[in-house]
Design a protein around this motif. Structure first.
Motif, PDB file in Angstrom:
ATOM      1  N   GLU A 186      11.293 -52.018  13.289  1.00 55.21           N
ATOM      2  CA  GLU A 186      10.092 -51.802  14.087  1.00 55.21           C
ATOM      3  C   GLU A 186       9.536 -53.088  14.709  1.00 55.21           C
ATOM      4  O   GLU A 186       8.463 -53.064  15.313  1.00 55.21           O
ATOM      5  CB  GLU A 186       9.008 -51.166  13.199  1.00 55.21           C
ATOM      6  CG  GLU A 186       9.420 -49.851  12.572  1.00 55.21           C
ATOM      7  CD  GLU A 186       9.322 -48.682  13.535  1.00 55.21           C
ATOM      8  OE1 GLU A 186       8.229 -48.431  14.061  1.00 55.21           O
ATOM      9  OE2 GLU A 186      10.354 -48.020  13.766  1.00 55.21           O
ATOM     10  N   TRP A 187      10.209 -54.221  14.542  1.00 60.09           N
ATOM     11  CA  TRP A 187       9.670 -55.496  15.028  1.00 60.09           C
ATOM     12  C   TRP A 187       9.348 -55.462  16.524  1.00 60.09           C
ATOM     13  O   TRP A 187       8.293 -55.928  16.947  1.00 60.09           O
ATOM     14  CB  TRP A 187      10.657 -56.631  14.759  1.00 60.09           C
ATOM     15  CG  TRP A 187      10.387 -57.375  13.495  1.00 60.09           C
ATOM     16  CD1 TRP A 187      11.090 -57.284  12.327  1.00 60.09           C
ATOM     17  CD2 TRP A 187       9.346 -58.320  13.247  1.00 60.09           C
ATOM     18  NE1 TRP A 187      10.557 -58.113  11.364  1.00 60.09           N
ATOM     19  CE2 TRP A 187       9.472 -58.767  11.916  1.00 60.09           C
ATOM     20  CE3 TRP A 187       8.313 -58.841  14.009  1.00 60.09           C
ATOM     21  CZ2 TRP A 187       8.625 -59.702  11.335  1.00 60.09           C
ATOM     22  CZ3 TRP A 187       7.459 -59.775  13.441  1.00 60.09           C
ATOM     23  CH2 TRP A 187       7.610 -60.196  12.115  1.00 60.09           C
ATOM     24  N   GLY A 188      10.270 -54.934  17.325  1.00 61.42           N
ATOM     25  CA  GLY A 188      10.067 -54.970  18.773  1.00 61.42           C
ATOM     26  C   GLY A 188       9.249 -53.813  19.292  1.00 61.42           C
ATOM     27  O   GLY A 188       8.386 -53.973  20.153  1.00 61.42           O
ATOM     28  N   ASN A 189       9.528 -52.613  18.782  1.00 64.10           N
ATOM     29  CA  ASN A 189       8.818 -51.409  19.211  1.00 64.10           C
ATOM     30  C   ASN A 189       9.151 -50.283  18.244  1.00 64.10           C
ATOM     31  O   ASN A 189       9.917 -50.468  17.296  1.00 64.10           O
ATOM     32  CB  ASN A 189       9.210 -51.019  20.648  1.00 64.10           C
ATOM     33  CG  ASN A 189      10.718 -50.951  20.814  1.00 64.10           C
ATOM     34  OD1 ASN A 189      11.414 -50.255  20.082  1.00 64.10           O
ATOM     35  ND2 ASN A 189      11.248 -51.691  21.792  1.00 64.10           N
ATOM     36  N   VAL A 190       8.587 -49.113  18.484  1.00 62.51           N
ATOM     37  CA  VAL A 190       8.860 -47.950  17.627  1.00 62.51           C
ATOM     38  C   VAL A 190      10.347 -47.604  17.692  1.00 62.51           C
ATOM     39  O   VAL A 190      10.912 -47.463  18.773  1.00 62.51           O
ATOM     40  CB  VAL A 190       8.018 -46.741  18.080  1.00 62.51           C
ATOM     41  CG1 VAL A 190       8.483 -45.473  17.376  1.00 62.51           C
ATOM     42  CG2 VAL A 190       6.543 -46.993  17.801  1.00 62.51           C
ATOM     43  N   ALA A 191      10.974 -47.486  16.511  1.00 62.25           N
ATOM     44  CA  ALA A 191      12.410 -47.239  16.479  1.00 62.25           C
ATOM     45  C   ALA A 191      12.768 -45.934  15.789  1.00 62.25           C
ATOM     46  O   ALA A 191      13.730 -45.279  16.163  1.00 62.25           O
ATOM     47  CB  ALA A 191      13.123 -48.396  15.769  1.00 62.25           C
ATOM     48  N   VAL A 192      12.037 -45.560  14.749  1.00 57.14           N
ATOM     49  CA  VAL A 192      12.377 -44.370  13.957  1.00 57.14           C
ATOM     50  C   VAL A 192      11.122 -43.530  13.752  1.00 57.14           C
ATOM     51  O   VAL A 192      10.003 -44.045  13.785  1.00 57.14           O
ATOM     52  CB  VAL A 192      12.992 -44.772  12.594  1.00 57.14           C
ATOM     53  CG1 VAL A 192      14.420 -45.254  12.775  1.00 57.14           C
ATOM     54  CG2 VAL A 192      12.159 -45.844  11.898  1.00 57.14           C
ATOM     55  N   PRO A 193      11.283 -42.216  13.518  1.00 51.27           N
ATOM     56  CA  PRO A 193      10.117 -41.328  13.597  1.00 51.27           C
ATOM     57  C   PRO A 193       9.310 -41.137  12.320  1.00 51.27           C
ATOM     58  O   PRO A 193       8.147 -40.748  12.391  1.00 51.27           O
ATOM     59  CB  PRO A 193      10.737 -39.994  14.029  1.00 51.27           C
ATOM     60  CG  PRO A 193      12.129 -40.035  13.482  1.00 51.27           C
ATOM     61  CD  PRO A 193      12.556 -41.475  13.522  1.00 51.27           C
ATOM     62  N   THR A 194       9.892 -41.353  11.135  1.00 50.25           N
ATOM     63  CA  THR A 194       9.214 -40.958   9.910  1.00 50.25           C
ATOM     64  C   THR A 194       9.052 -42.121   8.937  1.00 50.25           C
ATOM     65  O   THR A 194       9.754 -43.131   9.016  1.00 50.25           O
ATOM     66  CB  THR A 194       9.981 -39.828   9.193  1.00 50.25           C
ATOM     67  OG1 THR A 194      11.187 -40.367   8.639  1.00 50.25           O
ATOM     68  CG2 THR A 194      10.321 -38.692  10.153  1.00 50.25           C
ATOM     69  N   VAL A 195       8.153 -41.939   7.963  1.00 51.41           N
ATOM     70  CA  VAL A 195       7.878 -42.993   6.988  1.00 51.41           C
ATOM     71  C   VAL A 195       9.079 -43.246   6.082  1.00 51.41           C
ATOM     72  O   VAL A 195       9.224 -44.349   5.544  1.00 51.41           O
ATOM     73  CB  VAL A 195       6.611 -42.650   6.168  1.00 51.41           C
ATOM     74  CG1 VAL A 195       6.866 -41.501   5.195  1.00 51.41           C
ATOM     75  CG2 VAL A 195       6.089 -43.878   5.437  1.00 51.41           C
ATOM     76  N   GLN A 196       9.950 -42.266   5.904  1.00 53.08           N
ATOM     77  CA  GLN A 196      11.145 -42.495   5.099  1.00 53.08           C
ATOM     78  C   GLN A 196      11.991 -43.604   5.707  1.00 53.08           C
ATOM     79  O   GLN A 196      12.549 -44.432   4.985  1.00 53.08           O
ATOM     80  CB  GLN A 196      11.971 -41.217   4.966  1.00 53.08           C
ATOM     81  CG  GLN A 196      13.238 -41.408   4.127  1.00 53.08           C
ATOM     82  CD  GLN A 196      13.811 -40.121   3.601  1.00 53.08           C
ATOM     83  OE1 GLN A 196      13.398 -39.037   3.995  1.00 53.08           O
ATOM     84  NE2 GLN A 196      14.773 -40.217   2.695  1.00 53.08           N
TER      85      GLN A 196
END
Length: 450
Positions: A186-196
């Motif tokens: 997630e450093w650059g931007n949103v990458a994955v959808p869930t908290v898992q």
């Protein structure tokens, strides 16, 4: 089939990418796109909505048949005792699993699985759901043949069998373990959808073992000249990590063989692993076979090339092992859906590698206003802490965040604050404030605020 509803919240569709889709994910990642992941997740979420609609229709009419009709389990004999010698979860919870992240690693042996934080309660991670990080795959080692060597700056080099270690005085302590790369995508931007997938390289267990300082003293370690130890694992990657002696003399570093009241699981380093509270998980060397006492950092391959922080000026920062104060809301979180307006319990986890969590604040308006959450006891040092906050959702769009503070006074930073110090090209030690956007229809999505 697993229940999709719990507490007026539709669960997140976690298993939304199949094994044969991973090639597509890698190709898009190389091209700087994530359209396939977004599309697969959207399709899985739509399917869950359809299932929920069917469930609601079944209850309509003259009443709820689950109340009006006596179920089979109220009229007959159940399963006999010890059907399974080792108990297993309900089949209705079969979807609560560790999962690999598509596109993160290209080999199954040097890979990671994520703990389903969104489905857990309290602070203890069940051993079977504890996240995994392997550099050469996992092994089930015969404990009768496993040995631990202690050498280097010691008067009496020692080799211990498991029996010799397990007969020594032991301690049991609760600690979190977090991979240094947790939230790294997630450093650059949103990458994955869930908290898992954003935060699931995190777990917490009760570990049992012998303080490492006890074994060093038995070997006559020179703790004046010896300022560091090198811990080495027995797997094929020869994982080796430098650990300052000052952490060990406190007695908190353990040579552990127990986890959550039983022996370590093979995926967690059975029969022996290092427990280094507050320090990134790579230093918790699994399949531990050797401790060497030395007078300087070892600059091993996994601390000179990997697990280093790329700074904005292009230099790499080494030995930044402490996991700084961090928190995340697990419900409501990405991929879930709020089904009705009204009361909800916002809940999540907070932790700090420097000691106890002192306070957690929660915002439902993107950080403009904050309320102090309740910390669920016990609050222990270098351990997960569960927090809760009462909230009434009025059906409008909002952004939920949590911000933790530890007993040293350190406050979890925003993405803007962290990027000002570290840039956007790093991988490790991302402890930024996580934001979840709740849409007007109740859907929850991963977002980042500038």
């Amino acid at each position: 089939m697993q229940s999709q509803l719990m507490g007026k919240v539709r669960k997140a569709p976690e298993n939304f990418v199949r094994a044969d889709d991973v090639g597509t994910v890698f190709a898009e990642a190389r091209a700087g796109r994530r359209d396939f992941i977004r599309g697969a997740f959207a399709a899985a979420a739509a399917s869950a909505v359809a299932v929920h609609a069917q469930d609601r229709q079944a209850v309509s009419g003259d009443g709820d048949p689950n109340i009006l009709e006596l179920p089979a389990h109220s009229k007959g004999l159940g399963q006999p005792v010890v059907t399974d010698g080792y108990g297993k979860p309900s089949r209705y919870e079969a979807n609560v699993q560790r999962r690999q992240s598509p596109g993160l690693t290209q080999t199954k042996q040097a890979s990671v699985s994520f703990a389903p934080l969104q489905s857990l309660f309290g602070i203890v991670t069940p051993s079977g759901l504890h996240f995994e990080r392997h550099h050469q795959g996992w092994w089930d080692i015969d404990p009768s043949k496993h040995r631990l060597m202690i050498n280097g700056l010691v008067k009496n080099p020692k080799v211990f069998t498991m029996d010799e270690i397990m007969r020594l005085p032991s301690v049991s302590r609760f600690h979190f373990i977090e991979c240094g790369a947790n939230t790294g995508m997630e450093w650059g931007n949103v990458a994955v959808p869930t908290v898992q997938y954003t935060h699931g390289m995190l777990s917490c267990s009760e570990f049992t073992g012998v303080p490492l300082i006890t074994l060093l003293e038995m070997a006559g370690a020179d703790l004046k000249k010896g300022k560091f130890i090198l811990a080495e694992g027995a797997d094929g990657s020869s994982m080796t990590r430098t650990i300052p002696v000052e952490l060990i003399t406190s007695g908190e570093v353990l040579v552990a063989y127990g986890q959550n009241g039983e022996m370590l699981r093979p995926e967690q380093g059975y029969p022996l692993r290092l427990v280094v509270p507050g320090v990134q998980g790579v230093s918790w060397v699994k399949y531990l076979r050797r401790i060497e006492v030395g007078d300087m950092p070892y600059a091993a391959k996994d601390e000179a090339i990997h697990y280093v922080d790329l700074m904005p000026d292009g230099q790499h920062r080494q030995y930044s092992s402490i996991q700084e104060c961090k928190s995340v809301v697990t419900t409501p979180s990405g991929g879930q859906m709020l089904l009705d307006k009204g009361f909800y319990n916002i809940t999540g986890l907070a932790w700090s590698g420097r000691g106890k969590v002192k306070r957690v604040d929660v915002s439902v308006d993107g950080g403009r206003n904050w309320r102090t959450a309740r910390l669920e006891g016990p609050v222990m040092g270098k351990c997960l802490t569960r927090f809760n906050l009462d909230w009434v959702w009025n059906g409008e769009e909002c952004i939920i965040q949590s911000r933790a503070m530890d007993e040293t006074g350190y406050v979890q930073p925003s993405y803007q604050q962290l990027r000002a110090a570290r840039g956007t090209r790093s991988i490790y030690h991302n402890n930024s404030i996580q934001s979840w956007a709740v849409r007007a229809n109740g859907e929850v999505a991963n977002v980042q605020l500038a």
